[in-house]
Scaffold this active site. Structure first.
Site, PDB file in Angstrom:
ATOM      1  N   GLU A 286      35.888 -54.423 -78.066  1.00  0.00           N
ATOM      2  CA  GLU A 286      34.684 -54.571 -77.056  1.00  0.00           C
ATOM      3  C   GLU A 286      33.693 -55.727 -77.487  1.00  0.00           C
ATOM      4  O   GLU A 286      33.106 -55.549 -78.440  1.00  0.00           O
ATOM      5  CB  GLU A 286      34.073 -53.231 -76.851  1.00  0.00           C
ATOM      6  CG  GLU A 286      35.076 -52.713 -76.377  1.00  0.00           C
ATOM      7  CD  GLU A 286      36.054 -52.961 -75.246  1.00  0.00           C
ATOM      8  OE1 GLU A 286      35.206 -53.524 -73.885  1.00  0.00           O
ATOM      9  OE2 GLU A 286      36.977 -52.941 -75.216  1.00  0.00           O
ATOM     10  N   CYS A 320      24.799 -55.642 -74.673  1.00  0.00           N
ATOM     11  CA  CYS A 320      26.128 -56.570 -74.225  1.00  0.00           C
ATOM     12  C   CYS A 320      25.967 -56.710 -72.704  1.00  0.00           C
ATOM     13  O   CYS A 320      26.514 -57.607 -72.134  1.00  0.00           O
ATOM     14  CB  CYS A 320      27.240 -56.060 -74.576  1.00  0.00           C
ATOM     15  SG  CYS A 320      27.257 -54.332 -74.111  1.00  0.00           S
TER      16      CYS A 320
END
Ligand code: NAD
Length: 514
Positions: A286, A320
């Site tokens: 990720e 993020c």
């Protein structure tokens, strides 16, 4: 009967009792700052010569803790320990494995303020951000525990007369867990416990800027009686032991969350089969984002402006999912921009311990990198808020807004991971969506609109893993908003979703002729 999963509520710090509890926890943790923490391999606590100081980014004279560092020899020992432990852990009843997560969640819930306080000191989260991080960690354990129970039930297969057919999800083996520092509890706990509850044993290599909060989690798992050797705690420089662990023939899978560059590097290293390796390593990666909030001409302007500012500057833009771009329809551009500038300038900057809205960025390297992007922004656009360092004995940067940027500008393309927002004026709605999609990432996005047709258009055209309408683009809830991105944002693992544990298991079909 197991209670249905429900998200852990966030703490209301306007309640005087909660405010007092947080202040007490901060005082308690402050008294414990500066201690030394070992590696833990098979339950053995190992202090090494090589140590790293974790410092408070909001007050850089304060040492949060001193963390022993692993070398390759200790990494090898940890892998062998995890392999040995896998022999028994893989056959431990899934119910019992889930039980450890439920117990750990209960204990963390009791010590919620204390865990939050550690993050205030170690990574500079304000109270609300730290509290949400703990709540998410608790949620991950409660959710994945229940998911393991679900996966261990008989799985539906098409019946065939004369055969007994069963499909079970069995673990993979020894995994390497490599989390980032920005959700130093939630993501680290989620990645680790998902692997472990599925029956794998792991090496946990925390991020170099947040080892102490991970050490606190390791202490908690020891306290609740997780068998030794299931989680082996292996802090060390990513560039040295990271490569060693990723390339090792006995490593069966790698679960990584971090930047695009590190993710791609690990992907390449993991793809090459080591001598005597007998499997294709599985990689869950990720990675970064260049997320955006799009505002349509029909949007509620006040809500949209608030959404832009919260998405861009929450935890100093170090998420993020941070909305580092705002793409605004020309008809409402001037009004929205004015509101965004006002709201940005109103943000108070100061010590996380004292719960200011905006705190420091995580370390000197982050500070330098972000300041460099601000200089690039000054070349590429017009500075309308912030634009430099802020006062304080730490890595403080003013929330910064640039306008008049082109879609291909560096600050519209690269992940800055700091309090920097680029604002783009779109000619029409279709162009706004085009600009939204014009990055190599695809993690989160938000659209503020009251036009039903536009919402439906965006539903299928805005290409990102987590898309939100009429709300900010940060703040995914476990189970409610499974999280993960497209393209260079990663492998779309959907943490906190029903597909996640499948990444740490393999399905075995056994067919018996009757
Ligand atoms: P990073 O890539 O610098 O580091 C991540 C982890 O990788 C750390 O533990 C680090 O020590 C380790 N590492 C570094 N080099 C390594 C190597 N050669 N081998 C093995 N491990 C190595 O990222 P960061 O600064 O810790 O985190 C910020 C990044 O994480 C941002 O890009 C952010 O977008 C991303 N992030 C993504 C998600 C998501 O769910 N997609 C969530 C949080 C953060």
């Amino acid at each position: 009967m197991m209670m249905e999963f429900r998200n852990e509520p966030f703490t209301n710090f306007n309640d005087p009792a909660n405010k007092q509890a947080m202040q007490d926890a901060l005082a308690k943790v402050k008294a414990e700052l500066g201690k030394e923490y070992p590696l833990v391999i098979g339950g053995e606590k190992i202090f090494t010569e090589k140590k790293v100081k974790s410092i408070n980014p909001g007050n850089i004279d304060e040492v949060v803790g001193i963390q022993s560092q692993a070398d390759q020899e200790l990494a090898e020992k940890a892998i062998q320990t995890a392999l040995e432990t896998f022999k028994t852990w893989q056959y431990t009843d899934p119910q019992a494995r889930a039980g450890y997560l439920f117990k750990a969640a209960a204990e963390m819930r009791r010590r919620k303020f204390e865990f939050a306080a550690w993050m205030v000191y170690e990574v500079g989260k304000n109270w609300g951000e730290a509290d949400a991080d703990v709540a998410e960690a608790i949620d991950f354990m409660e959710f994945y525990g229940r998911e393991m129970l679900r996966l261990s039930e008989p799985q539906p297969l098409v019946p065939l007369a004369g055969e007994d057919n069963r499909l079970t999800y069995i673990p993979l083996g020894v995994g390497v867990i490599i989390p980032p520092w920005n959700f130093p509890l939630a993501i680290m706990v989620g990645m680790t416990t998902a692997a472990v509850v599925s029956g794998n044993t792991v090496l946990l290599k925390p991020a170099s800027t947040s080892p102490i909060i991970a050490a606190k989690f390791i202490e908690l798992m020891e306290q609740i009686g997780l068998p030794t050797g299931v989680i082996n705690f292996l802090p060390g420089p990513g560039s040295q032991i990271g490569d060693f662990l990723v390339e090792h023939a006995n490593t069966r899978f790698i679960s990584f969350t971090g930047s695009r560059d590190t993710g791609l590097h690990i992907n390449e290293r993991a793809a090459k089969a080591a001598q005597k390796q007998i499997w294709v390593k599985r990689l869950v990666a990720e990675m970064g984002g260049k997320d955006a909030v799009v505002v349509d001409s029909t949007a509620d302007l006040e809500e949209a402006a608030t959404g832009i500012v919260v998405s861009a500057f929450g935890f100093q833009g170090q998420k993020c999912s941070a909305g580092s771009r705002a793409i605004i329809h020309k008809d409402v551009y001037d009004v929205i921009l004015q509101k965004v500038i006002e709201k940005t300038k109103a943000l108070q900057i100061g010590l996380p311990e004292e719960n200011y809205a905006v705190g420091p960025v995580v370390d000197q390297a982050a500070f330098d990198k972000i300041m460099n992007y601000i200089e690039i922004g000054k070349q590429e656009g017009t500075l309308v808020a912030g634009g430099g360092a802020a006062e304080g004995n730490g890595y403080y940067i003013q929330p910064t807004v640039f306008t008049d940027v082109k879609p291909d500008a560096v600050i519209m393309q690269e992940e800055i991971f700091g309090p920097v927002l680029a604002v783009y004026k779109a000619e029409d709605f279709a162009e706004a969506i085009e600009v939204f999609n014009n990055t190599e990432y695809g993690l989160t996005g938000a659209l503020y609109s009251n036009n039903r047709e536009h919402i439906e258009y965006a539903r299928t055209r805005m290409h990102c893993g987590n898309l939100y309408f009429n709300r900010k683009c940060t703040g995914a809830l476990v189970g409610v908003h499974p999280f993960g991105g497209f393209n260079m944002s990663g492998t779309d693992s959907k943490a906190g979703g029903r597909d996640y544990l499948l990444l740490f298991t393999q399905a075995k079909l056994v067919s018996e002729k009757l």
